[in-house]
Design a protein around this motif. Structure first.
Motif, PDB file in Angstrom:
ATOM      1  N   LEU A   8      43.355   9.754  41.607  1.00 26.84           N
ATOM      2  CA  LEU A   8      42.926  11.138  41.815  1.00 26.84           C
ATOM      3  C   LEU A   8      42.216  11.165  43.165  1.00 26.84           C
ATOM      4  CD1 LEU A   8      42.354  14.026  40.734  1.00 26.84           C
ATOM      5  CD2 LEU A   8      40.339  13.084  39.593  1.00 26.84           C
ATOM      6  N   VAL A   9      42.860  11.791  44.140  1.00 21.79           N
ATOM      7  CA  VAL A   9      42.300  11.781  45.494  1.00 21.79           C
ATOM      8  C   VAL A   9      41.432  13.028  45.682  1.00 21.79           C
ATOM      9  CG1 VAL A   9      42.859  11.739  47.958  1.00 21.79           C
ATOM     10  CG2 VAL A   9      44.305  10.508  46.331  1.00 21.79           C
TER      11      VAL A   9
ATOM     12  N   VAL B 276      39.411   8.409  42.994  1.00 23.47           N
ATOM     13  CA  VAL B 276      39.144   7.932  41.638  1.00 23.47           C
ATOM     14  C   VAL B 276      40.413   7.281  41.099  1.00 23.47           C
ATOM     15  CG1 VAL B 276      38.474   8.595  39.303  1.00 23.47           C
ATOM     16  CG2 VAL B 276      37.434   9.746  41.282  1.00 23.47           C
ATOM     17  N   VAL B 277      40.310   5.992  40.772  1.00 22.77           N
ATOM     18  CA  VAL B 277      41.474   5.259  40.293  1.00 22.77           C
ATOM     19  C   VAL B 277      41.268   4.865  38.836  1.00 22.77           C
ATOM     20  CG1 VAL B 277      42.956   3.249  40.629  1.00 22.77           C
ATOM     21  CG2 VAL B 277      41.896   4.343  42.610  1.00 22.77           C
ATOM     22  N   THR B 278      42.258   5.160  38.012  1.00 17.22           N
ATOM     23  CA  THR B 278      42.237   4.701  36.627  1.00 17.22           C
ATOM     24  C   THR B 278      43.196   3.530  36.532  1.00 17.22           C
ATOM     25  OG1 THR B 278      41.972   6.998  36.004  1.00 17.22           O
ATOM     26  CG2 THR B 278      42.399   5.439  34.222  1.00 17.22           C
ATOM     27  N   ILE B 279      42.674   2.399  36.137  1.00 17.20           N
ATOM     28  CA  ILE B 279      43.483   1.177  36.117  1.00 17.20           C
ATOM     29  C   ILE B 279      43.290   0.515  34.752  1.00 17.20           C
ATOM     30  CG2 ILE B 279      41.624   0.126  37.550  1.00 17.20           C
ATOM     31  CD1 ILE B 279      43.688  -1.835  38.607  1.00 17.20           C
TER      32      ILE B 279
ATOM     33  N   MET C  69      35.338   5.147  40.852  1.00 13.90           N
ATOM     34  CA  MET C  69      35.303   6.029  42.017  1.00 13.90           C
ATOM     35  C   MET C  69      35.059   5.170  43.254  1.00 13.90           C
ATOM     36  SD  MET C  69      32.651   9.054  43.175  1.00 13.90           S
ATOM     37  CE  MET C  69      33.127  10.278  41.984  1.00 13.90           C
ATOM     38  N   PHE C  70      35.974   5.211  44.205  1.00 10.86           N
ATOM     39  CA  PHE C  70      35.790   4.501  45.466  1.00 10.86           C
ATOM     40  C   PHE C  70      35.285   5.492  46.515  1.00 10.86           C
ATOM     41  CE2 PHE C  70      38.910   1.891  43.265  1.00 10.86           C
ATOM     42  CZ  PHE C  70      38.408   0.616  43.466  1.00 10.86           C
TER      43      PHE C  70
ATOM     44  N   ASP D  29      29.230  10.258  33.166  1.00  9.88           N
ATOM     45  CA  ASP D  29      28.902   8.915  32.676  1.00  9.88           C
ATOM     46  C   ASP D  29      29.991   8.368  31.767  1.00  9.88           C
ATOM     47  OD1 ASP D  29      26.645   9.051  34.105  1.00  9.88           O
ATOM     48  OD2 ASP D  29      25.297   9.413  32.412  1.00  9.88           O
ATOM     49  N   HIS D  30      30.626   9.262  30.995  1.00  6.62           N
ATOM     50  CA  HIS D  30      31.690   8.796  30.105  1.00  6.62           C
ATOM     51  C   HIS D  30      33.050   8.772  30.787  1.00  6.62           C
ATOM     52  CE1 HIS D  30      28.646   9.512  26.937  1.00  6.62           C
ATOM     53  NE2 HIS D  30      29.179   8.372  26.509  1.00  6.62           N
ATOM     54  N   SER D  31      33.184   9.532  31.860  1.00 10.81           N
ATOM     55  CA  SER D  31      34.512   9.564  32.478  1.00 10.81           C
ATOM     56  C   SER D  31      34.673   8.577  33.627  1.00 10.81           C
ATOM     57  CB  SER D  31      34.883  10.985  32.903  1.00 10.81           C
ATOM     58  OG  SER D  31      33.781  11.646  33.442  1.00 10.81           O
ATOM     59  N   LEU D  32      33.584   7.910  34.040  1.00 12.14           N
ATOM     60  CA  LEU D  32      33.692   6.896  35.093  1.00 12.14           C
ATOM     61  C   LEU D  32      33.055   5.593  34.623  1.00 12.14           C
ATOM     62  CD1 LEU D  32      32.558   8.763  38.359  1.00 12.14           C
ATOM     63  CD2 LEU D  32      34.885   8.023  37.805  1.00 12.14           C
TER      64      LEU D  32
END
Ligand SMILES: [Zn+2]
Length: 353
Positions: free
Chosen positions: A6-7, A20-23, A29-30, A57-60
């Motif tokens: 997610l850019v 934001v990268v989901t791996i 979040m970078f 807090d829960h989404s990252l």
């Protein structure tokens, strides 16, 4: 394996880095940067895209900051103290030491000089920095049982790092700004041979073929020397750290070689005596900020721009909306700052990178 990006900034633009990268189910979040060219909602990443309910807090799982430049860290106090993110934040020790200085400097320019509404306070900055966990270069750190991160030397500014992240069998690298050409101040970026599923890399100059560094330096020195030899004043707008140190060493060496006696001032170090701005005779002045977006470099620019003997040397890149950018786009004879302020531009300008 699933990777999702997610850019939130710096996708098709320069500035406001935030990806934001989901791996494999972990969300990182970078960078958390701000855009220096905007003063409206576009200044910050649109964090609501991460979580509609703003439950960050829960989404990252964590935030990673690559270096202290504001386009990489400028939105962090806003994200933690105003938006309420409380989870872990990682950056290198030098970045942790320098980021609050950059943030405070920026806040002051906005509030004290431009009279803008305050978006975060000094207290917000210090509270935000208390949440930061410092990491060493090449240190592997376990964020939790599944997520592992490691920092690599990026050679961009003091403390700048590229980050490796691994979750299960999936791995990625996010570079932030990096530099492969060593200079007088910093070495070249270094990274291990890694097996990656995703690489997100800085690419501002990717399609630009740059002159050799030596040629660029020679041009820069020649322009500065010609200006002071003709009795002019040279304004070198710089960021407080990084390139400024290198240019200083470069000029200092040259001054010694050529036996020049013209004074060189560094406004961030000397508590600069403002009467020197209009003192007769040539001089060289380093002043922040680099893109002449406000602050001291703008104050001096207003005084020096109307005289054709003077020289402004611009950094290689200036964000849209800044005076630096206006100077780079064509040769303006007038720059309109606001409805009451116009600057006649008769001085020379040149680029340095
Ligand atoms: Zn940078």
């Amino acid at each position: 394996m699933a990777i999702e990006c997610l850019v939130l900034g710096a996708g098709q633009e320069v500035g406001k880095s935030c990806v934001v990268v989901t791996i494999n189910g972990k969300r990182i979040m970078f960078d958390c940067g701000m855009h220096m060219g905007y003063d409206d909602h576009r200044r910050y990443p649109d964090f609501s895209l991460i979580s509609k309910s703003r439950d960050f807090d829960h989404s990252l799982d964590c935030v990673i900051i690559t270096h202290f430049h504001l386009d990489h860290v400028g939105a962090l106090p806003y994200f933690t103290e105003v938006c309420g993110y409380n989870g872990p934040i990682y950056m290198t020790y030098p970045t942790k030491a320098l980021a609050p200085l950059m943030l405070e400097d920026f806040r002051k320019v906005l509030v004290d000089r431009r009279g803008e509404e305050e978006q975060f306070t000094s207290l917000h900055i210090s509270q935000c920095m208390q949440k930061v966990i410092a990491i060493d270069l090449k240190q592997t750190l376990q964020v939790d049982d599944d997520l592992q991160i490691r920092a690599y030397y990026a050679g961009h500014v003091l403390g700048a790092a590229m980050f490796y992240a691994k979750v299960g069998e999936s791995a990625m690298v996010y570079t932030g700004d990096y530099n492969m050409t060593p200079d007088r101040h910093l070495g070249a970026a270094q990274i291990d041979r890694l097996e990656l599923d995703l690489l997100i890399t800085e690419s501002t100059y990717a399609t630009t073929i740059r002159d050799s560094k030596y040629a660029r330096e020679r041009e820069f020195l020649k322009a500065v020397h010609e200006c002071v030899a003709g009795g002019g004043k040279v304004l070198i707008p710089t960021f407080a750290l990084g390139r400024a140190q290198e240019l200083c060493i470069l000029l200092d060496d040259y001054w010694e070689r050529m036996n020049l006696k013209v004074p060189i001032y560094f406004s961030a170090v000397h508590n600069f005596d403002r009467s020197l701005i209009n003192a007769p005779g040539p001089c060289v002045l380093f002043a922040t900020p680099g893109m002449i977006s406000g602050g001291f470099s703008l104050e001096v620019f207003k005084q020096w721009a109307p005289c054709e003997m003077n020289l402004i040397t611009l950094p290689g890149y200036c964000v849209a909306g800044t005076v630096g950018h206006k100077l780079m786009s064509g040769k303006p004879t007038k720059i309109v700052l606001d409805k009451d302020t116009q600057i006649d531009v008769r001085c020379q300008s040149s680029y340095r990178q």
